[in-house]
Design a protein around this motif. Structure first.
Motif, PDB file in Angstrom:
ATOM      1  N   HIS A   1       0.821  -1.342   0.154  1.00 61.15           N
ATOM      2  CA  HIS A   1       0.094  -0.012  -0.121  1.00 61.15           C
ATOM      3  C   HIS A   1       0.827   1.278  -0.106  1.00 61.15           C
ATOM      4  N   PHE A   2       2.105   1.303   0.132  1.00 61.07           N
ATOM      5  CA  PHE A   2       3.051   2.279  -0.056  1.00 61.07           C
ATOM      6  C   PHE A   2       4.580   1.969  -0.457  1.00 61.07           C
ATOM      7  N   GLU A   3       5.013   3.263  -0.576  1.00 61.33           N
ATOM      8  CA  GLU A   3       6.589   2.912  -1.033  1.00 61.33           C
ATOM      9  C   GLU A   3       7.352   3.614   0.093  1.00 61.33           C
ATOM     10  N   LEU A   4       8.204   2.897   0.639  1.00 61.49           N
ATOM     11  CA  LEU A   4       9.120   3.283   1.778  1.00 61.49           C
ATOM     12  C   LEU A   4      10.326   3.828   1.215  1.00 61.49           C
ATOM     13  N   ARG A   5      10.938   5.005   1.850  1.00 62.52           N
ATOM     14  CA  ARG A   5      12.079   5.453   1.682  1.00 62.52           C
ATOM     15  C   ARG A   5      13.120   5.849   2.783  1.00 62.52           C
ATOM     16  N   LEU A   6      14.107   4.694   3.108  1.00 64.10           N
ATOM     17  CA  LEU A   6      14.931   4.791   4.556  1.00 64.10           C
ATOM     18  C   LEU A   6      16.175   5.280   4.224  1.00 64.10           C
ATOM     19  N   SER A   7      16.367   6.445   4.839  1.00 73.26           N
ATOM     20  CA  SER A   7      17.515   7.249   5.156  1.00 73.26           C
ATOM     21  C   SER A   7      18.522   6.070   6.000  1.00 73.26           C
ATOM     22  N   VAL A   8      19.670   5.769   5.484  1.00 67.00           N
ATOM     23  CA  VAL A   8      20.593   4.795   6.372  1.00 67.00           C
ATOM     24  C   VAL A   8      21.716   5.577   6.893  1.00 67.00           C
ATOM     25  N   TYR A   9      22.069   5.189   8.058  1.00 68.73           N
ATOM     26  CA  TYR A   9      22.986   5.473   9.002  1.00 68.73           C
ATOM     27  C   TYR A   9      23.770   4.413   9.610  1.00 68.73           C
ATOM     28  N   SER A  10      25.308   4.661   9.790  1.00 68.65           N
ATOM     29  CA  SER A  10      25.733   3.625  10.539  1.00 68.65           C
ATOM     30  C   SER A  10      26.855   4.228  11.478  1.00 68.65           C
ATOM     31  N   ALA A  11      27.114   3.664  12.591  1.00 70.57           N
ATOM     32  CA  ALA A  11      28.071   4.364  13.567  1.00 70.57           C
ATOM     33  C   ALA A  11      28.832   3.072  14.130  1.00 70.57           C
ATOM     34  N   ASP A  12      30.103   3.455  14.535  1.00 71.52           N
ATOM     35  CA  ASP A  12      30.959   2.362  15.431  1.00 71.52           C
ATOM     36  C   ASP A  12      30.482   2.870  16.826  1.00 71.52           C
ATOM     37  N   VAL A  13      30.008   1.852  17.584  1.00 68.65           N
ATOM     38  CA  VAL A  13      29.718   2.173  18.857  1.00 68.65           C
ATOM     39  C   VAL A  13      30.219   1.233  19.858  1.00 68.65           C
ATOM     40  N   THR A  14      30.155   1.444  21.229  1.00 68.07           N
ATOM     41  CA  THR A  14      30.672   0.224  22.293  1.00 68.07           C
ATOM     42  C   THR A  14      29.295  -0.495  22.495  1.00 68.07           C
ATOM     43  N   THR A  15      29.483  -1.795  22.970  1.00 67.32           N
ATOM     44  CA  THR A  15      28.632  -2.805  23.005  1.00 67.32           C
ATOM     45  C   THR A  15      27.291  -2.187  24.082  1.00 67.32           C
ATOM     46  N   ALA A  16      27.789  -1.301  25.092  1.00 68.34           N
ATOM     47  CA  ALA A  16      26.985  -0.706  25.873  1.00 68.34           C
ATOM     48  C   ALA A  16      26.129   0.147  25.493  1.00 68.34           C
ATOM     49  N   ALA A  17      26.218   0.588  24.382  1.00 67.67           N
ATOM     50  CA  ALA A  17      25.311   1.492  23.838  1.00 67.67           C
ATOM     51  C   ALA A  17      23.878   1.224  23.415  1.00 67.67           C
ATOM     52  N   GLY A  18      23.904  -0.092  23.429  1.00 67.13           N
ATOM     53  CA  GLY A  18      22.642  -0.717  22.625  1.00 67.13           C
ATOM     54  C   GLY A  18      21.475  -0.854  23.465  1.00 67.13           C
ATOM     55  N   GLY A  19      21.747  -0.905  24.918  1.00 69.72           N
ATOM     56  CA  GLY A  19      20.656  -0.810  25.753  1.00 69.72           C
ATOM     57  C   GLY A  19      20.195  -2.240  25.982  1.00 69.72           C
ATOM     58  N   THR A  20      19.209  -2.538  26.688  1.00 64.96           N
ATOM     59  CA  THR A  20      18.916  -3.869  27.259  1.00 64.96           C
ATOM     60  C   THR A  20      17.791  -4.573  26.312  1.00 64.96           C
ATOM     61  N   ALA A  21      17.212  -3.962  25.794  1.00 63.48           N
ATOM     62  CA  ALA A  21      16.125  -4.574  25.073  1.00 63.48           C
ATOM     63  C   ALA A  21      16.625  -4.908  23.615  1.00 63.48           C
TER      64      ALA A  21
END
Length: 375
Positions: free
Chosen positions: A308-328
């Motif tokens: 039902h629609f067309e999606l356009r996603l802007s993509v970003y990446s970053a090098d981070v520490t494992t702790a930055a991911g959160g618990t979920a």
């Protein structure tokens, strides 16, 4: 030329052709197999029909084999872990099918003693089974005189009778014509023959009319413009939605993933963190919308077309520490990324940020194809 009659006098022409030219498909009992006393397995018929919705026959072959290897019976599938089913389905697209597949297997196994209902009404009472799928299972698995109407059959019938009413409004008329044509004897073979005819001879472009068993009765061929049928209503342009996907990578090269809510589009699937998908052109789709602060690098835009629609996603990446991911969330090594229940749009986003992702061969996993169901 005599007008093509909507009666079962056409069925012998088609069945004689099917006996000689049927496709050999892993979920099908072909005429030679039937002659040896083999009968259709309702589980295999159901599984193949669900997989074939909006998907190519070629793409389904590998997934069908994978599912049968993992879950040989409907009870095995009912007892499977839902996450394992979603992982096995990943890449086939239209993921509501996988969720309903599991629910339907549970209903058949636990409420019907592992046996599929043998009527259209009984089948339609099961999760994820609509008019077409119920008719196909009833005809193919149980020999019911049901009118089976998929895209290939629509093309054959519309040309045979030069139906000028555009789709989808023409569906009731087409279904009535197919019902009148379907014989009491071998209705399952008739349904599969109609599908094969549309897939191999009565194709959308350049149909092989001279080889068709209906060639002398087809009004579209007599008109000289069979490719004009089926007539379709003008398509509306799909609305565009925007969003952002954030591919976080830790020191080991693992990618941060999370699970989408169980309900809604792509429910229960795996994704990288991102924004909501909005139709507002001024919506936040930049680094400021990231789930946490980091040095986010832009990788352009990936597109994906949903129903039902067309999606356009802007993509970003970053090098981070494992702790930055959160618990979920969790960190998935690049080597096992392909085993996750990632929908195609998420694979595109990750691939955009990490070109080498998914390049390694994955044993036991079929290639994926999101094209609509075609020959």
């Amino acid at each position: 030329m005599k007008q093509a009659a909507p009666g079962t006098d056409l069925a012998p022409l088609l069945l004689n052709w099917y006996d000689r030219h049927h496709r050999d498909l892993p979920w099908r009992i072909s005429p030679p197999m039937a002659a040896r006393g083999m009968t259709p397995d309702p589980y295999r018929v159901w599984l193949s029909e669900v997989m074939l919705q909006q998907t190519t026959v070629q793409a389904v072959r590998a997934y069908f084999a994978l599912f049968l290897d993992k879950w040989p019976t409907v009870t095995d599938l009912a007892r499977a872990d839902s996450e394992d089913v979603m992982k096995a389905w990943a890449g086939l697209g239209y993921y509501a099918r996988a969720r309903n597949l599991k629910k339907c297997a549970e209903a058949v196994a636990f409420r019907h003693g592992g046996r599929f209902p043998d009527t259209e009404d009984g089948l339609k009472a099961l999760p994820g089974i609509g008019d077409y799928t119920a008719a196909a299972i009833a005809a193919i698995a149980f020999g019911r005189q049901s009118a089976v109407l998929d895209g290939n059959v629509e093309r054959v019938v519309s040309r045979l009778h030069v139906i000028e009413t555009p789709l989808p409004a023409a569906k009731p008329q087409m279904r009535a014509l197919v019902a009148a044509m379907t014989p009491a004897d071998r209705p399952g073979d008739f349904a599969q023959a109609m599908m094969d005819l549309g897939a191999t001879l009565c194709t959308p472009k350049r149909p092989a009319c001279a080889l068709c068993p209906f060639s002398a009765r087809c009004l579209a061929r007599a008109s000289g413009e069979p490719e004009r049928f089926p007539v379709r209503a003008a398509r509306r342009e799909k609305p565009i939605r925007l969003g952002a996907a954030f591919v976080a990578i830790d020191a080991t090269g693992a990618v941060l993933l999370r699970k989408r809510p169980e309900s809604g589009l792509l429910g229960g699937m795996t994704e990288v963190p991102g924004t909501a998908w909005t139709a507002r052109l001024d919506g936040a789709t930049g680094p400021e919308a990231a789930p946490f602060a980091a040095d986010w690098r832009p990788h352009g835009i990936v597109g994906h077309v949903f129903t039902h629609f067309e999606l356009r996603l802007s993509v970003y990446s970053a090098d981070v520490t494992t702790a930055a991911g959160g618990t979920a969330n969790w960190w998935e090594p690049l080597a096992t990324l392909g085993r996750q229940a990632l929908p195609t749009v998420m694979k595109k986003a990750i691939k955009q940020a990490i070109p080498e992702a998914f390049d390694a061969p994955r044993r036991g996993r079929p290639a994926y194809d999101d094209k609509a169901r075609t020959p």
